[in-house]
Scaffold this motif. Structure first.
Motif, short mmCIF file in Angstrom:
data_model
loop_
_atom_site.label_atom_id
_atom_site.label_comp_id
_atom_site.label_asym_id
_atom_site.label_seq_id
_atom_site.Cartn_x
_atom_site.Cartn_y
_atom_site.Cartn_z
N LEU A 107 23.88 1.47 66.58
CA LEU A 107 24.45 1.91 65.16
C LEU A 107 24.54 0.97 64.23
O LEU A 107 24.95 -0.20 64.35
N ALA A 108 23.86 1.44 63.12
CA ALA A 108 23.79 0.71 61.80
C ALA A 108 24.08 1.36 60.77
O ALA A 108 23.57 2.49 60.57
N VAL A 109 24.91 0.81 59.85
CA VAL A 109 25.55 1.71 58.94
C VAL A 109 25.35 0.73 57.74
O VAL A 109 25.93 -0.58 57.68
N ALA A 110 25.03 1.36 56.46
CA ALA A 110 25.03 0.30 55.36
C ALA A 110 25.81 1.33 54.18
O ALA A 110 25.49 2.39 54.10
N LEU A 111 26.93 0.62 53.53
CA LEU A 111 27.65 1.35 52.56
C LEU A 111 27.54 0.50 51.21
O LEU A 111 27.68 -0.69 51.35
N ALA A 112 27.28 1.12 50.37
CA ALA A 112 27.11 0.46 48.92
C ALA A 112 27.45 1.06 47.64
O ALA A 112 27.06 2.35 47.60
N THR A 113 28.05 0.61 46.76
CA THR A 113 28.66 1.18 45.52
C THR A 113 28.33 0.25 44.49
O THR A 113 28.24 -0.97 44.48
N THR A 114 27.84 0.97 43.24
CA THR A 114 27.14 0.11 42.28
C THR A 114 27.88 0.74 40.89
O THR A 114 28.04 1.82 40.66
N GLU A 115 28.25 -0.11 39.96
CA GLU A 115 28.61 0.15 38.57
C GLU A 115 28.18 -0.79 37.70
O GLU A 115 28.13 -2.05 37.55
N SER A 116 26.86 -0.34 37.21
CA SER A 116 25.83 -1.26 36.24
C SER A 116 25.56 -0.91 35.02
O SER A 116 25.36 0.38 34.68
N PRO A 117 26.13 -1.67 33.97
CA PRO A 117 26.12 -1.38 32.72
C PRO A 117 24.73 -1.55 32.08
O PRO A 117 23.80 -2.38 32.54
N ARG A 118 24.29 -0.87 30.90
CA ARG A 118 23.26 -1.04 30.26
C ARG A 118 23.46 -0.67 28.74
O ARG A 118 23.91 0.26 28.39
N ASN A 119 22.95 -1.68 27.92
CA ASN A 119 23.30 -1.51 26.50
C ASN A 119 21.97 -1.95 25.80
O ASN A 119 21.05 -2.95 26.03
N GLU A 120 21.40 -0.67 25.02
CA GLU A 120 20.18 -0.76 24.49
C GLU A 120 20.13 -0.59 22.93
O GLU A 120 20.98 0.10 22.49
N ARG A 121 19.16 -1.18 22.24
CA ARG A 121 18.97 -0.96 20.96
C ARG A 121 17.69 -0.28 20.87
O ARG A 121 16.70 -0.89 21.15
N LYS A 122 17.63 0.92 20.24
CA LYS A 122 16.57 1.63 20.10
C LYS A 122 16.10 1.84 18.82
O LYS A 122 16.85 2.30 17.84
N TYR A 123 14.82 1.41 18.29
CA TYR A 123 14.21 1.53 16.89
C TYR A 123 12.95 2.53 17.27
O TYR A 123 12.41 2.13 18.12
N GLY A 124 13.20 3.55 16.59
CA GLY A 124 12.02 4.55 16.67
C GLY A 124 11.72 5.44 15.23
O GLY A 124 12.67 5.36 14.49
N VAL A 125 10.53 5.88 15.35
CA VAL A 125 10.16 6.68 14.06
C VAL A 125 9.43 7.87 14.51
O VAL A 125 8.95 7.85 15.79
N TRP A 126 9.42 8.94 13.56
CA TRP A 126 8.33 9.94 13.95
C TRP A 126 6.95 9.61 13.70
O TRP A 126 6.31 10.58 14.10
N GLY A 127 6.68 8.84 13.18
CA GLY A 127 5.27 8.52 12.79
C GLY A 127 5.17 7.83 11.50
O GLY A 127 6.01 7.54 10.85
N TYR A 128 4.06 7.10 11.23
CA TYR A 128 3.75 6.61 9.89
C TYR A 128 2.72 7.29 9.19
O TYR A 128 1.78 8.06 9.93
N SER A 129 2.61 7.18 7.89
CA SER A 129 1.61 7.85 6.86
C SER A 129 1.37 6.75 5.86
O SER A 129 2.16 5.77 5.55
N ALA A 130 0.12 6.81 5.63
CA ALA A 130 -0.36 5.81 4.65
C ALA A 130 -0.71 6.51 3.17
O ALA A 130 -1.12 7.69 3.29
#
Length: 975
Positions: free
Chosen positions: A216-239
């Protein structure tokens, strides 16, 4: 029966020894018993892991890569994904800051087969690809990546096959191990309701009973993992006419999320006699990925006279600034379960039969709310702000603003929609009829009342996914003496797959409509959200789910209001029967030992899909002419096809010198088309933008300027992607933990899914029985102010009726695209102590992959980087270990979840990621009660590498900054 083996016993002994130590058999299907006279070399740490992986690679007649339990358990990895990404010919793709997708030889995971203990593994996403970060490292004992295929390999892909492995308890050492990890993000959270700290806990054990006949082989695992992200986005560019670039719109957010994952893996193995082996395995993964996406989304207009500079190096002033502060709470919940039974019976000393059955199920809800806040409801004010900005190839940064102080003051900020985004609610306009007037005046000088156009204050967007895969496999194998053929295997495999996507959404309107009110105090968090990194200051932070939960928002089902949402709801079914035969051979070529295998698969497939063609009707509803909330029968779409494939394969390994091998392989492989492309669903969509409506009614002008009309439809009759593959590899194993190799590969893509596109008349669609989609009063527009409109600058007077062009483009998927892939892989594992004794314990392991690939239409292959490099430098001695691992991949094409839960293409810029670990194993410390303890400090993304998407001008359109992550790991083995 006596069977001749030409390979040296030392090689197989090393493989057996490796299997005994790592706790799993080297073959995914066969357990090997060690010769009692073989000395067990228990080498730990990275050196031991390299030895075991090398033994697997040496002992395989196919061209493979491998990782062992030490690789997965000790590298700085919370899942198997990062470990896989370091292997030669493989490259990782980050999703939300974590390595999730894996490309093999330039093919994204949707075109790579993934199995668990030899069985096909399903994911929880939109397509076939497996999200490798879903699987915690604690439950895995190894993985083998087949770059060439064999006839008995049931899970295949054009890129290759990734076989993940869990323990077989009767072949493993008894153990009880506890793991605890403290995790901390290198970046603090920009949102006050989240932090940057997390943890992982795992407990695993292997026990044997009844004279080692039950394990018998049993593995139990629990995770609480944070993620903090800075997102820069645009709809597109025009000239502009002077060639100065500015954004079309902004999409900048601070994102905080936390992954909560609970995993249970259990294997029960029973061997009542030497001839019968039964194994039952269960895997259950529950996970939640929740958080908030908070920031600004808005159109961008620059004051022309304020601009200075040239090209992308431009500064100026943004005017008419009326931002939408989007607070988007996100909740992704899912569950994956697999159940398997494997029975093997040895008929006699030469022949055996095996039955394997399994069922896998997954489900997921991907929920994202949208809650809007701003200066005032759209139409209630024109007192907007200004911002000073600086443009560069990295995007736009703001250096100052006026008139926008309300975004940091919850008593002034209004819980309302400041932009006119409610056009999708046209068919329920009566619900929003109002006697209250906006600030706008129509062409006759009359005030314009608030209407459905001003009534969108939020949106609740979600998609439900379900998938089930049932497989059954029966095979027999035996040792024979048929000339050079010494082993044969025959079998049949059955699989039945079902996948469903239900794309849903609801328009949200605040109870204050047509007025607006400040954000209720009970919604507010303590503290502000920080957007100063983008030059946007600090903004109010509140609970975006709160107005949904307490009834503040009135919700209207968007499924029957937006055609592309109904047109992305579908089911896909596949039934596959595979007959296969494989023949192992062993001979000599001159004085050179030669081993290998050849065989073939015959694959019969039946596939079908049910969905909808979303079309707006005369009542402005989608597929609901009776306004009863039921989809019209004539909108239901069905389709499918049946086909068969013959897939031959051959693998040859020639030992041209002492532990020097030349391997040759040729085979035909298939990868089934993407699920989202096989859907029967589609839609007809109309863009309400006046500049697209005001386009001359001719095919030439539509081809030049575009059209408000578009039609899209999937194709449930798509055949699998198909390739003829040829490989040659030279491998020189000069030490137990040292080798160099060069592999060359060529893939002739004889069928790939192409994107078709044709111009059609939307008033007489010949692809849909001459349907006329134009609806007066909905698809036309009354001009409000005399001006020039559209890209052709056509003059219209106030009160003029503008009708759209009849023509637009119909997009679909079709078979028949071809292409080629040529590549080279260079790999070296070098223990430096083998050359200089003073460097004992030092070593490097590296690889370089070069790929030249292109489809005949000029498009890249999703997942393909032209260059991928990986290098690990390490030192290990007397329990102390330090290692630094770096991976680098060049720009690559991919696709991602876009608006309305649909799949959009994307191009990722080059990325380099550096990870490191320092650890100490107390086994040799002489302190008895610490001898089972190992402590390590690990760091990932130490160089704070961003993920960037660029446009054709080389300007960043999307940048995600995740920061580094640190983990303090305690691992204790009680025995």
């Amino acid at each position: 029966m006596k069977t001749k083996h030409i390979f040296k016993p030392a090689l197989l002994s090393l493989a057996v020894t490796s299997a005994m130590y790592s706790g799993h058999a080297l073959s995914q299907q066969n357990n090997t018993n060690a010769d009692p006279e073989v000395e067990v070399i228990a080498v730990k740490g990275i050196r031991g892991s390299l030895m075991r992986a090398q033994a697997i690679k040496m002992d395989n007649t196919s061209i493979v890569e491998a990782i062992s339990a030490e690789d997965i358990g000790k590298l700085p990895d919370s899942s198997i994904a990062e470990s896989l990404a370091r292997l030669p010919g493989l490259a990782g793709e980050r999703v939300g800051g974590r390595t999730s997708g894996i490309s093999v030889r330039g093919f994204k995971e949707d075109f790579t087969g993934t199995s668990l203990n030899g069985r096909e593994l399903i994911g929880i996403g939109d397509n076939r690809g497996v999200e490798y970060d879903l699987y915690p490292s604690e439950i895995m004992t190894g993985a083998t990546i087949f770059k060439t295929t064999e006839a008995d390999l049931m899970v295949q892909g054009i890129g290759g096959t990734v076989d993940l492995q869990t323990v077989r308890p009767l072949a493993a050492q008894e153990t009880l191990t506890f793991t605890g990890v403290y995790e901390m993000g290198g970046n603090d959270s920009d949102n006050p309701e989240f932090d940057n700290k997390g943890k992982r806990l795992a407990l695993s054990f292997v026990e044997k009973f009844a004279d080692d006949t039950i394990g018998l082989a049993v593995a139990l695992a629990t995770t609480e993992s944070p993620r903090n992200e800075r997102k820069y986005g645009v709809w597109g560019y025009s000239a502009n006419d002077d060639g100065q670039f500015t954004p079309s719109g902004l999409d900048t957010q601070a994102i905080s999320r936390e992954l909560d994952r609970d995993t249970v893996s259990a294997v029960l193995q029973w061997r009542p006699t030497d001839n019968l082996d039964i194994a039952v395995d269960v895997l259950n993964i529950d996970y939640s990925d929740s958080g908030v996406i908070r920031g600004f989304i808005e159109p961008f207009n620059a004051e022309p006279t304020s601009l200075s500079g040239a090209g992308t190096s431009v500064s100026g002033t943004q005017v008419g600034v009326n931002p939408v502060l989007r607070t988007d709470p996100a909740q992704k919940d899912g569950e994956l379960q697999t159940f398997g039974l494997n029975v093997k019976y040895n008929i006699d000393d030469n022949w055996s039969v095996m039955l394997d059955v399994a069922d896998s199920q997954s489900k997921k809800r991907d929920l994202r709310g949208e809650s809007y806040a701003g200066l005032a409801r759209n139409g209630a004010t024109d007192a907007f702000g200004t911002r000073d900005f600086q443009m560069s190839p990295d995007g736009v940064f703001f250096t100052g603003s006026t008139g926008l102080d309300a975004f940091a003051d919850p008593t002034l900020l209004q819980l309302t929609g400041p932009q006119q985004w409610g056009g999708g609610m046209a068919n329920i306009a009566d619900q929003f009829a109002s006697s209250v007037n906006t600030i706008f005046i129509d062409e006759d000088g009359n005030p314009v009342p608030f209407s459905y156009l001003n009534a969108q204050d939020g949106f609740l967007n979600y998609a439900d996914f379900e998938e089930e895969l049932t497989t059954a496999r029966l095979e027999t194998e035996g040792f024979v003496e048929w000339g050079i053929i010494n082993k044969v295997k025959f079998g049949v495999n059955y699989s039945d797959r079902y996948k469903m996507k239900d794309n849903k959404g609801f328009f949200a309107t605040a109870s204050s409509y047509p007025y607006s009110e400040a954000i209720p105090s009970q919604y507010l968090y303590n503290g502000l959200a920080d957007l100063t990194w983008a030059g946007l200051g600090q903004v109010v932070a509140y609970n975006g789910f709160a107005p949904y939960n307490d009834g503040e928002y009135t919700l209207n089902d968007a499924g029957l209001l937006e055609p592309d949402r109904l047109g992305d709801t579908y089911t896909v079914d596949e039934e596959v029967i595979t007959l296969y035969a494989k023949f192992n051979f062993e001979t000599e070529l001159g004085d050179f030992p030669v081993v290998g295998n050849f065989g073939a698969q015959y694959v019969q497939t039946d596939q079908s899909s049910t969905g909808y063609l979303g079309i707006v009707g005369s009542n402005y509803a989608v597929c609901d002419d009776d306004s009863n909330g039921v989809v019209d029968a004539d909108c239901i779409q069905n389709g499918g096809d049946s086909y068969s494939h013959f897939l031959p394969s051959i693998n040859v390994s020639i030992e041209v010198g002492d532990n020097r091998f030349v391997r040759l392989a040729a085979n035909k492989t298939i990868s089934r088309a993407r699920v989202d492309q096989m859907k029967a669903s589609g839609f007809v969509k109309f863009d309400q933008n006046i500049d697209l409506i005001a386009i001359p009614n001719s095919e030439a002008d539509v081809d030049r300027y575009g059209s408000p009309w578009s039609k899209f439809q999937g194709n449930p009759s798509l055949s699998p992607l198909e390739a003829n593959n040829f490989d040659i590899s030279f491998e020189n194993y000069f030490e137990d933990e040292g080798y160099v190799s060069l592999a060359l590969f060529y893939k002739d893509l004889v069928n790939w899914t192409d994107e078709g596109r044709e111009l059609i008349d939307f008033t007489n669609d010949t692809t849909n029985e001459g349907a006329n989609y134009f609806i007066p009063g909905f698809h036309d527009r009354i001009i409000q102010a005399t001006d020039l409109y559209g890209p052709a600058n056509i003059a219209y007077n106030a009160g003029d009726l503008v009708t759209p062009p009849d023509f637009g483009y119909y997009s679909y998927f079709q078979d028949g695209l071809k292409g080629t892939v040529k590549g080279a892989e260079i790999t070296a594992n070098i223990p430096l102590g083998a050359f200089v004794s003073a460097l004992e314990g030092f070593g490097i392991a590296g690889s370089a992959t070069f790929i030249d690939a292109e489809l005949d239409n000029g498009n890249p292959i999703p997942g393909q980087s032209d260059e991928v490099f990986s290098l690990t430098a390490y030192y290990e001695m007397n329990g102390f270990e330090i290692r630094v691992a770096a991976t680098d991949r060049s720009e690559f094409s991919t696709y991602q979840r876009g608006g309305s839960n649909k799949i959009d293409p994307a191009t990722r810029d080059a990325v380099t990621q550096v990870d490191a670990q320092i650890s100490y194993d107390f086994e040799g410390s002489g302190i008895e009660y610490l001898e089972g303890l190992r402590i390590s400090l690990q760091g990932t993304n130490l160089t704070d590498e961003s993920e960037e998407t660029i446009d054709g001008n080389g300007i960043v359109t999307l940048r995600r900054e995740f920061g580094p992550s640190y983990m303090l790991n305690f691992n204790y083995s009680f025995y």
